[in-house]
Design an enzyme around this catalytic site. Structure first.
Site, PDB file in Angstrom:
ATOM      1  N   GLY A 102      33.283 -10.351   9.467  1.00 30.13           N
ATOM      2  CA  GLY A 102      34.082  -9.513  10.367  1.00 30.13           C
ATOM      3  C   GLY A 102      35.114 -10.326  11.134  1.00 30.13           C
ATOM      4  O   GLY A 102      36.254  -9.879  11.327  1.00 30.13           O
ATOM      5  N   LYS A 108      35.206  -0.468   0.506  1.00 31.47           N
ATOM      6  CA  LYS A 108      35.792   0.550   1.386  1.00 31.47           C
ATOM      7  C   LYS A 108      37.191   0.240   1.886  1.00 31.47           C
ATOM      8  O   LYS A 108      37.450  -0.836   2.407  1.00 31.47           O
ATOM      9  CB  LYS A 108      34.860   0.760   2.588  1.00 31.47           C
ATOM     10  CG  LYS A 108      33.619   1.565   2.218  1.00 31.47           C
ATOM     11  CD  LYS A 108      32.565   1.487   3.282  1.00 31.47           C
ATOM     12  CE  LYS A 108      32.908   2.358   4.486  1.00 31.47           C
ATOM     13  NZ  LYS A 108      31.936   2.141   5.579  1.00 31.47           N
ATOM     14  N   ARG A 111      26.038 -21.368   6.585  1.00 37.58           N
ATOM     15  CA  ARG A 111      26.481 -21.411   7.986  1.00 37.58           C
ATOM     16  C   ARG A 111      25.799 -22.540   8.760  1.00 37.58           C
ATOM     17  O   ARG A 111      26.395 -23.096   9.691  1.00 37.58           O
ATOM     18  CB  ARG A 111      26.190 -20.070   8.659  1.00 37.58           C
ATOM     19  CG  ARG A 111      27.222 -19.008   8.290  1.00 37.58           C
ATOM     20  CD  ARG A 111      26.887 -17.686   8.926  1.00 37.58           C
ATOM     21  NE  ARG A 111      28.033 -16.794   8.939  1.00 37.58           N
ATOM     22  CZ  ARG A 111      27.999 -15.576   9.457  1.00 37.58           C
ATOM     23  NH1 ARG A 111      26.891 -15.101   9.997  1.00 37.58           N
ATOM     24  NH2 ARG A 111      29.083 -14.811   9.442  1.00 37.58           N
ATOM     25  N   GLY A 170      31.529 -12.347   3.366  1.00 32.80           N
ATOM     26  CA  GLY A 170      30.240 -12.665   2.756  1.00 32.80           C
ATOM     27  C   GLY A 170      30.190 -12.434   1.256  1.00 32.80           C
ATOM     28  O   GLY A 170      29.648 -13.251   0.507  1.00 32.80           O
TER      29      GLY A 170
HETATM   30  C1  3PG Z   1      28.276 -11.856  11.276  1.00 33.19           C
HETATM   31  O1  3PG Z   1      27.500 -12.233  10.400  1.00 33.19           O
HETATM   32  O2  3PG Z   1      29.129 -10.977  11.098  1.00 33.19           O
HETATM   33  C2  3PG Z   1      28.220 -12.563  12.606  1.00 33.19           C
HETATM   34  O3  3PG Z   1      27.126 -13.410  12.678  1.00 33.19           O
HETATM   35  C3  3PG Z   1      28.224 -11.571  13.738  1.00 33.19           C
HETATM   36  O4  3PG Z   1      27.119 -10.725  13.623  1.00 33.19           O
HETATM   37  P1  3PG Z   1      27.265  -9.186  14.010  1.00 33.19           P
HETATM   38  O5  3PG Z   1      28.183  -8.553  12.989  1.00 33.19           O
HETATM   39  O6  3PG Z   1      25.861  -8.616  13.962  1.00 33.19           O
HETATM   40  O7  3PG Z   1      27.857  -9.140  15.381  1.00 33.19           O
HETATM   41 MG    MG Z   2      29.200  -8.772  11.044  1.00 36.33          MG
END
Ligand code: 3PG
Ligand code: MG
Length: 400
Positions: free
Chosen positions: A380, A201, A37, A357
């Site tokens: 997300g 999931k 990132r 991820g």
């Molecule tokens: C992530 O890694 O999903 C983003 O950096 C956002 O982080 P968060 O899910 O803790 O809001």
């Molecule tokens: Mg997240």
């Protein structure tokens, strides 16, 4: 949607607020374990600095709940960024307050400063307007390069942007690439369009399944989530993961796929084990049904062949989630071979878009970097965008 990019901004001599997503994994001695990132934000930072901006970087790291904590300071990210930029990056100990004001006032054109973790202040996640004004701290321009955080309506994401006129807001180069890759999945998609979903999931993915069924020609489902679908078909799944409260939505998705003539493919064989352990003996299961007492931890060779066939014929592939427990060598083959199949289809001219991820970790683990059309930095955020949701951090960049 239309949005400005940094090419549209006159940044020379200006204080530019740049939201980045440096929420990266830190390992022993707080070293950056995966700098993907940070590297992804370098083109924007380099360009702004080269064009004479005073670059103020803002990020969160982790989910601090009780104010500042030393483990979640951004200093290691500043150090890694400085190595990548080959120029100093000052890491401040705060993100607002008199020390920050003084440091920013002393900046010269081209300087790069990283403020401290914005989530040390609960006002960040609350989207507090007064906090956003302090964070803005006189910045004349707002750049968002934090696609990974675009699904959060937080002070540094939507709050600061809203304080500046639309013509002073822009997407950074990474945000631009992410949004263009997603837009290509919606407009003039080349067919066949194949989606591959995995991960543990169903509840995390059910909205994506529903959305993708409106778009794709084939949906290939592996990983732990496949067993809820198999159970919904009345198959025997042994002790595999099953979300009982999601059986009805899984059945509805199967019915929707049938009605829309989407090929929804589930595993036809498995690699199972008697326990959920890295050292568990892998047991090949040559069929859809699993005996009692074992749990499926990877897809089997017939499933791999079936999925590879679909992927090889595809002109567009979107992939999210591993097909098995790829972290354990005995159960990694499905994820590896499917990742390789998607990489090969890129080579034959298909557009391949990967996000999440775990999928990125699969790519890294098997040395497949650079072999996809686009690998998203969002987890997300990527899923929510695929679900067709408007991300608040993107919405504030939209111009009419
Ligand atoms: C992530 O890694 O999903 C983003 O950096 C956002 O982080 P968060 O899910 O803790 O809001
Ligand atoms: Mg997240």
């Amino acid at each position: 949607m239309r949005f400005q990019t940094i090419a549209d901004l006159d940044v020379s001599g200006k204080r530019v607020f740049v939201r980045v997503d440096f929420n990266v994994p830190l390992g022993a001695e707080r070293r950056v374990v995966d700098d993907t990132r940070i590297r992804a934000a370098v083109p924007t930072i380099e360009e702004l600095s080269r064009r004479g901006a005073r670059v103020v970087l803002v990020s969160h790291l982790g989910r601090p709940k009780k104010g500042p904590s030393d483990e979640l300071r951004l200093k290691p990210c500043a150090a890694r960024l400085a190595e990548l930029l080959k120029r100093p990056v000052a890491a401040l100990d705060e993100c607002v307050g008199p020390a920050v004001d003084a440091a920013l006032a002393a900046m010269k054109s081209g300087d790069v400063v990283l403020l401290e973790n914005v989530r040390f202040h609960p006002e960040e996640e609350a989207g507090d307007a007064a906090f956003a004004a302090k964070l803005r701290n006189g910045a004349e321009l707002y750049v968002n390069d934090a696609f990974g955080t675009a699904h959060r309506a937080h002070a540094s994401v939507t709050g600061v942007a809203s304080l500046l006129p639309h013509e002073a807001r822009a997407a950074g180069r990474l945000m631009e690439a992410e949004l263009r890759a997603l837009a290509r999945l919606r407009a003039d998609v080349k067919r066949p369009f194949v989606a591959v979903l995995g991960g543990a999931k169903v509840s995390d993915k059910i909205e994506v399944v529903d959305q993708l069924l409106d778009q794709v020609d084939a949906l290939l489902i592996g990983g732990g989530m496949a067993f809820t679908f198999l159970a919904a078909q009345g198959r025997r799944i042994g002790r595999s993961l099953c979300e009982k409260e999601k059986l009805a939505v899984a059945s509805a998705a199967l019915a929707k796929a049938a009605a829309r003539k989407v090929r929804l493919l589930l595993p036809v064989d498995h690699v199972a084990a008697a326990s959920f352990e890295a050292t568990a003996a892998p047991q090949p299961i040559d069929g859809v049904d699993l005996p009692d007492g074992v749990l499926g931890l990877d897809v089997g060779p017939k499933t791999i062949a079936l999925f590879r066939n679909e992927i090889a014929a595809a002109k567009t592939v979107v992939w999210n989630g591993p097909l098995g427990v790829f972290e354990w060598p005995a159960f990694a083959r499905g994820s590896k071979e499917i990742a390789e199949a998607i990489a090969s289809t890129t080579k034959s001219g298909a557009a391949t878009v990967v996000g999440g991820g775990d999928s990125v970790a699969v790519i890294e683990q098997f040395g497949l970097q650079g072999r996809f059309t686009h690998v998203s930095t969002g987890g997300g955020a990527f899923l929510e965008a695929l679900e067709g949701k408007t991300l608040p951090g993107v919405a504030v960049l939209e111009i009419s």
